[in-house]
Enzyme design. Structure first.
Site, PDB file in Angstrom:
ATOM      1  N   GLU A 166       0.830  -1.227   0.097  1.00 56.69           N
ATOM      2  CA  GLU A 166       0.052   0.029  -0.052  1.00 56.69           C
ATOM      3  C   GLU A 166       0.923   1.260  -0.047  1.00 56.69           C
ATOM      4  O   GLU A 166       0.880   1.976   0.915  1.00 56.69           O
ATOM      5  CB  GLU A 166      -1.127   0.125   1.074  1.00 56.69           C
ATOM      6  CG  GLU A 166      -2.015  -1.143   1.213  1.00 56.69           C
ATOM      7  CD  GLU A 166      -3.026  -0.913   2.351  1.00 56.69           C
ATOM      8  OE1 GLU A 166      -2.903  -0.091   3.177  1.00 56.69           O
ATOM      9  OE2 GLU A 166      -3.887  -1.836   2.420  1.00 56.69           O
ATOM     10  N   GLU A 354      -5.352  -8.552   1.172  1.00 57.71           N
ATOM     11  CA  GLU A 354      -5.813  -8.127   2.518  1.00 57.71           C
ATOM     12  C   GLU A 354      -7.379  -7.846   2.577  1.00 57.71           C
ATOM     13  O   GLU A 354      -7.693  -7.150   1.610  1.00 57.71           O
ATOM     14  CB  GLU A 354      -5.213  -6.968   3.128  1.00 57.71           C
ATOM     15  CG  GLU A 354      -3.768  -7.153   3.729  1.00 57.71           C
ATOM     16  CD  GLU A 354      -3.154  -5.721   4.318  1.00 57.71           C
ATOM     17  OE1 GLU A 354      -3.888  -5.110   4.641  1.00 57.71           O
ATOM     18  OE2 GLU A 354      -1.820  -5.800   4.267  1.00 57.71           O
TER      19      GLU A 354
HETATM   20  C1  BGC Z   1      -2.592  -2.295   6.219  1.00 59.04           C
HETATM   21  C2  BGC Z   1      -2.290  -3.264   7.630  1.00 59.04           C
HETATM   22  C3  BGC Z   1      -3.478  -2.606   8.456  1.00 59.04           C
HETATM   23  C4  BGC Z   1      -4.674  -2.866   7.942  1.00 59.04           C
HETATM   24  C5  BGC Z   1      -5.869  -2.390   8.676  1.00 59.04           C
HETATM   25  C6  BGC Z   1      -3.837  -2.123   5.749  1.00 59.04           C
HETATM   26  O1  BGC Z   1      -3.891  -0.769   5.133  1.00 59.04           O
HETATM   27  O2  BGC Z   1      -1.665  -3.017   5.136  1.00 59.04           O
HETATM   28  O3  BGC Z   1      -1.121  -3.193   7.803  1.00 59.04           O
HETATM   29  O4  BGC Z   1      -3.207  -3.208   9.522  1.00 59.04           O
HETATM   30  O5  BGC Z   1      -4.835  -2.173   6.586  1.00 59.04           O
HETATM   31  O6  BGC Z   1      -5.845  -1.173   9.068  1.00 59.04           O
END
Ligand code: BGC
Length: 442
Positions: A166, A354
């Site tokens: 990101e 993610e």
């Molecule tokens: C990030 C993580 C973060 C997650 C939740 C993403 O933007 O890669 O490191 O914990 O979102 O906020």
């Protein structure tokens, strides 16, 4: 919904990041990162918390990998802490740091778990920040050398790489808003950071691919489904500008399209940092793109917001269900995100690297019955499947995250894990969502 509906090649995984779980911030030769520095500054992290221990993953990785295995999760995404490997960011190598990641990779493989490393998940070596960090063009060389070292040290056992996590978040929050490390602000920091991150991403991709053409090389982007507050033309164009900034700025140069600065002219300021030949260097043909999405954003025109003239309408003010992050619970957004990015003809394959949600979990009678997270993940998967059935090249899904962990500026308050962590005792308890995921993957 059945796992087989997603196809045989579909990658099921879970994602983590070094700084959020490892702890042992100065153990065995590790140098400080910008997050070590930032989280020791007063007022930067909620309740003054820090990640010096976090989930103690540095010492407990084997037990945590046992849990990954127990949940039948075949792919484990983690990141290398650059300053564990190169305490100063460049120069002298810390063998103990390499040893740790070698043990982590080998222990994963021994359990039949594929290791998916990310080279950079926000924890820049402080020594490099002292030289300007992402605002200094030399970082492209520092990052390339670090990438090359990782490729040589671990590449014989890695089939899937991610260059960055990101870039929009670490440049926007870290170099424009100052709410993340290193806490810098303003366009004079943001623009060079963006450009050098883009150059580094592409350079990293080239290095990994030339080290092993068989490995799949990708990089990851944050993205959110964006809708205008109303169909009034000023809100519609505000939403378009927000989309340029949040969803397009980082990926389009990598896809060979240049910066989308015609649609958000303030971004023309990036040109000041560009040199002849950069347009080509910014592009790299990644084998996959990792998309990371959590919620949707509603955007309206705002005269008072400088440059963008758009603002996010807070979910709190929209009477919608909220996560602990105060993000709208909107798992449906993953569908439009997959559709949106599938429309770029240059993208060959998408993995959702993610996706997840933080809720106020409670440990009760030895368990955590996190029905909201469970339903969030299930709905996300249904929506993903819908996009896949419509022909989108999406072929993997990684839950954020394995265990509750250090959620950056929010400290330990938001819990995102499939596994609950008692941060006083480090006891792990598999939540209902984790049990469901494990059964689903069995
Ligand atoms: C990030 C993580 C973060 C997650 C939740 C993403 O933007 O890669 O490191 O914990 O979102 O906020």
């Amino acid at each position: 919904m059945n796992k087989d509906e997603f196809g045989k090649s579909f990658k099921w995984g879970v994602s983590t990041a070094a700084f959020q779980i490892e702890g042992s911030c100065s153990a065995e030769g590790k140098g400080p990162s910008i997050w070590d520095t930032f989280s020791s500054r007063k007022g930067k992290i909620l309740h003054g918390q820090h990640a010096r221990v976090a989930c103690d993953f540095y010492n407990r990785y084997e037990q945590d990998l046992d849990l990954v295995k127990a949940l039948h999760i075949g792919n484990f995404r983690f990141s290398f802490a650059w300053s564990r490997i190169l305490p100063e960011g460049k120069g002298t190598v810390n063998q103990k740091g390499l040893d740790f990641y070698n043990r982590l990779i080998d222990s994963s493989l021994e359990r039949g778990i594929n290791p998916w490393p990310t080279l950079y998940h926000w924890d820049l070596p402080q020594a490099l920040e002292d030289l300007g960090g992402w605002t200094n063009r030399d970082i492209v060389g520092w990052f390339s050398d670090y990438t090359d070292l990782c490729a040589r040290s671990f590449g014989d056992r890695i089939d899937h790489w991610m260059v960055m996590n990101e870039p929009m978040v670490f440049t926007g929050a870290g170099y424009f808003l100052g709410v993340h490390a290193p806490g810098k602000t303003g366009l004079k920091n943001f623009f060079p950071a963006v450009h050098h991150a883009v150059l580094s991403m592409a350079a990293g991709g080239r290095i990994l691919k030339s080290a092993n053409s068989q490995a799949e090389v990708g990089t990851t982007f944050s993205c959110s489904h964006i809708e205008p507050y109303s169909q009034k033309s000023w809100n519609v164009s505000a939403a378009k500008r927000a989309d340029v900034l949040f969803n397009r700025l980082m990926i389009e140069p990598v896809l060979g399209m240049g910066y989308p600065d015609e649609e958000l002219s303030i971004l023309k300021g990036i040109r000041k940092y560009m040199q002849a030949g950069d347009e080509d260097k910014m592009a790299f043909d990644f084998d996959f793109i990792g998309l990371q999405t959590y919620t949707r954003e509603i955007v309206r025109y705002s005269l008072l917001t400088p440059y963008l003239h758009a603002k996010l309408v807070k979910a709190e003010n929209r009477k919608v269900p909220l996560t602990t992050m105060k993000w709208e619970v909107y798992p449906e957004g993953i569908y439009s995100i997959i559709k949106k990015y599938s429309a770029y003809k240059q993208i060959k394959k998408i993995y959702i690297t993610e996706n997840g949600a933080a809720f106020p979990d409670e440990l009760r009678d030895g368990g955590v019955d996190d029905q909201e997270r469970l339903s969030f993940i299930q709905t996300s998967l249904q929506q993903l499947l819908k996009a896949k059935d419509e022909g989108c090249p999406v072929d993997g899904y990684f839950v954020w995250t394995l265990t509750d962990n250090f959620e950056w500026a929010e400290g330990y308050h938001p819990r995102f894990g499939l596994i609950h962590v008692d941060f006083n005792t480090q006891k792990r308890t598999i939540k209902s969502s984790g049990k469901w995921y494990g059964e689903f993957l069995k």
